[in-house]
Motif scaffolding. Sequence first.
Motif, PDB file in Angstrom:
ATOM      1  N   MET A 187      16.776  15.192 -45.529  1.00 22.83           N
ATOM      2  CA  MET A 187      16.988  14.022 -44.684  1.00 22.83           C
ATOM      3  C   MET A 187      16.747  12.708 -45.432  1.00 22.83           C
ATOM      4  N   ASP A 188      16.354  12.776 -46.690  1.00 22.97           N
ATOM      5  CA  ASP A 188      16.249  11.591 -47.542  1.00 22.97           C
ATOM      6  C   ASP A 188      17.602  11.406 -48.226  1.00 22.97           C
ATOM      7  N   PRO A 189      18.365  10.347 -47.882  1.00 24.74           N
ATOM      8  CA  PRO A 189      19.712  10.183 -48.443  1.00 24.74           C
ATOM      9  C   PRO A 189      19.744  10.166 -49.965  1.00 24.74           C
ATOM     10  N   ALA A 190      18.759   9.539 -50.594  1.00 26.90           N
ATOM     11  CA  ALA A 190      18.748   9.482 -52.053  1.00 26.90           C
ATOM     12  C   ALA A 190      18.544  10.878 -52.644  1.00 26.90           C
ATOM     13  N   TYR A 191      17.678  11.666 -52.044  1.00 28.06           N
ATOM     14  CA  TYR A 191      17.458  13.037 -52.517  1.00 28.06           C
ATOM     15  C   TYR A 191      18.714  13.873 -52.345  1.00 28.06           C
ATOM     16  N   SER A 192      19.303  13.840 -51.155  1.00 31.02           N
ATOM     17  CA  SER A 192      20.459  14.695 -50.899  1.00 31.02           C
ATOM     18  C   SER A 192      21.648  14.303 -51.768  1.00 31.02           C
ATOM     19  N   ALA A 193      21.820  12.991 -52.015  1.00 34.74           N
ATOM     20  CA  ALA A 193      22.896  12.553 -52.911  1.00 34.74           C
ATOM     21  C   ALA A 193      22.640  13.045 -54.332  1.00 34.74           C
ATOM     22  N   GLY A 194      21.393  12.932 -54.786  1.00 38.35           N
ATOM     23  CA  GLY A 194      21.054  13.397 -56.122  1.00 38.35           C
ATOM     24  C   GLY A 194      21.297  14.880 -56.289  1.00 38.35           C
ATOM     25  N   LEU A 195      20.996  15.659 -55.259  1.00 39.45           N
ATOM     26  CA  LEU A 195      21.201  17.101 -55.331  1.00 39.45           C
ATOM     27  C   LEU A 195      22.696  17.436 -55.369  1.00 39.45           C
ATOM     28  N   PHE A 196      23.479  16.676 -54.608  1.00 39.18           N
ATOM     29  CA  PHE A 196      24.930  16.886 -54.668  1.00 39.18           C
ATOM     30  C   PHE A 196      25.439  16.633 -56.086  1.00 39.18           C
ATOM     31  N   TYR A 197      25.009  15.524 -56.701  1.00 42.84           N
ATOM     32  CA  TYR A 197      25.448  15.225 -58.064  1.00 42.84           C
ATOM     33  C   TYR A 197      24.958  16.278 -59.058  1.00 42.84           C
ATOM     34  N   ASP A 198      23.741  16.793 -58.847  1.00 42.70           N
ATOM     35  CA  ASP A 198      23.231  17.852 -59.727  1.00 42.70           C
ATOM     36  C   ASP A 198      24.209  19.022 -59.795  1.00 42.70           C
ATOM     37  N   HIS A 199      24.724  19.421 -58.641  1.00 43.83           N
ATOM     38  CA  HIS A 199      25.653  20.549 -58.591  1.00 43.83           C
ATOM     39  C   HIS A 199      27.043  20.150 -59.087  1.00 43.83           C
ATOM     40  N   LEU A 200      27.453  18.919 -58.804  1.00 45.27           N
ATOM     41  CA  LEU A 200      28.795  18.492 -59.201  1.00 45.27           C
ATOM     42  C   LEU A 200      28.955  18.485 -60.717  1.00 45.27           C
ATOM     43  N   VAL A 201      27.967  17.934 -61.422  1.00 45.48           N
ATOM     44  CA  VAL A 201      28.118  17.791 -62.871  1.00 45.48           C
ATOM     45  C   VAL A 201      28.066  19.142 -63.592  1.00 45.48           C
ATOM     46  N   GLU A 202      27.650  20.186 -62.907  1.00 47.13           N
ATOM     47  CA  GLU A 202      27.645  21.512 -63.510  1.00 47.13           C
ATOM     48  C   GLU A 202      29.030  22.161 -63.485  1.00 47.13           C
ATOM     49  N   ILE A 203      29.974  21.559 -62.775  1.00 53.52           N
ATOM     50  CA  ILE A 203      31.327  22.111 -62.683  1.00 53.52           C
ATOM     51  C   ILE A 203      32.131  21.645 -63.896  1.00 53.52           C
ATOM     52  N   PRO A 204      32.577  22.542 -64.749  1.00 58.85           N
ATOM     53  CA  PRO A 204      33.333  22.131 -65.937  1.00 58.85           C
ATOM     54  C   PRO A 204      34.603  21.359 -65.562  1.00 58.85           C
ATOM     55  N   GLY A 205      34.779  20.182 -66.158  1.00 55.73           N
ATOM     56  CA  GLY A 205      35.989  19.403 -65.934  1.00 55.73           C
ATOM     57  C   GLY A 205      36.169  18.897 -64.520  1.00 55.73           C
ATOM     58  N   TYR A 206      35.074  18.640 -63.810  1.00 62.77           N
ATOM     59  CA  TYR A 206      35.200  18.259 -62.400  1.00 62.77           C
ATOM     60  C   TYR A 206      36.011  16.979 -62.199  1.00 62.77           C
ATOM     61  N   GLN A 207      35.990  16.078 -63.186  1.00 66.23           N
ATOM     62  CA  GLN A 207      36.739  14.825 -63.036  1.00 66.23           C
ATOM     63  C   GLN A 207      38.245  15.052 -63.004  1.00 66.23           C
TER      64      GLN A 207
END
Length: 328
Positions: A126-146
């Motif tokens: 429920m902390d927006p900064a935490y939940s956003a950070g966790l989303f980015y943690d998982h996103l950057v692990e995806i090869p070639g996500y951009q």
Amino acid sequence: MLQPTPPPKRRGRLVRSGAAALALFAVAGYLAVQYVTGGAGAPGCKVVSGGSEGTTYEFTPEQAVNAATITAVGTARKLPERAVTIALATALQESTLRNLDHGDRDSLGLFQQRPSQGWGTPEEIMDPAYSAGLFYDHLVEIPGYQDLELTDAAQRVQRSAFPDAYAKHEPDAALLAAALTGRSAATLTCDGRPGATREKGPDAVRAALVRDFGRAVFQPAGATAGDASAEPAAASRDGGGGGADERTVTLPVAADSAREADEDLRERGWQLAHWAVANASSLHVERVSYAGREWTAGSTDSKWAPSGTRGAQGAERAAGAVRITSMR
């Protein structure tokens, strides 16, 4: 065969029943709109395209605050605008950019993350900064996500039952990302009506800046983490001699190096300025100024108007600092 005309009394009852049914439909429609937008009235914020296409997206102050937090967390990690766009589109689909305390099964927050699936405690999610950070943690692990389609990148993080749902939010998310990362200058405005919150004044502004960006937000260009200049002052005074000085937080346009490109500095400045406008209702911000432009709460259309006596182009070249003035 023709049906007999109902007697006048019955016809009157039918009219009244029809009117009552229409009224119920109208109320249901209104409540549905309020649920989707999360607001009790018309959206108070708007972002416009920085290009010639003139596209716009209107949203509520609550949504603006959460979008600004998601963006700040991403840029503080030096992530590209594409990552921010993916995160914003995901939150638009999952929660309409509202920090929900409910959802499917135990899903919570902006990204509807589930404590039972290892995303964190309910309080953390429920902390927006935490939940956003966790989303980015998982996103950057995806090869070639951009290079992936947005809906594909989002789905690899979210594992949603509706994997194609994210795509429809990409245009709005791209508009928000361009403004909130600062690439598109003077394109985000809000009406600045104070919300029902006790957070106000320069100390509340500083605390919110640290929450979203980290303490490095107060560092001038070229400063190191241990510099005294990296610490926010108790009261930022601009030397103008007016009563607004004690209500003004002055932010240097931070950079990794004093030699960082002018364009990067300009974008950083507009990110901070747009962040302040997005948070204006929740933090009771009265005025934001940067690069020869000024936004004032409650002004006509809440536009970014030229400020001071210098021309906007000259001020843009000497952008200086972002100034955020709280209401009295």
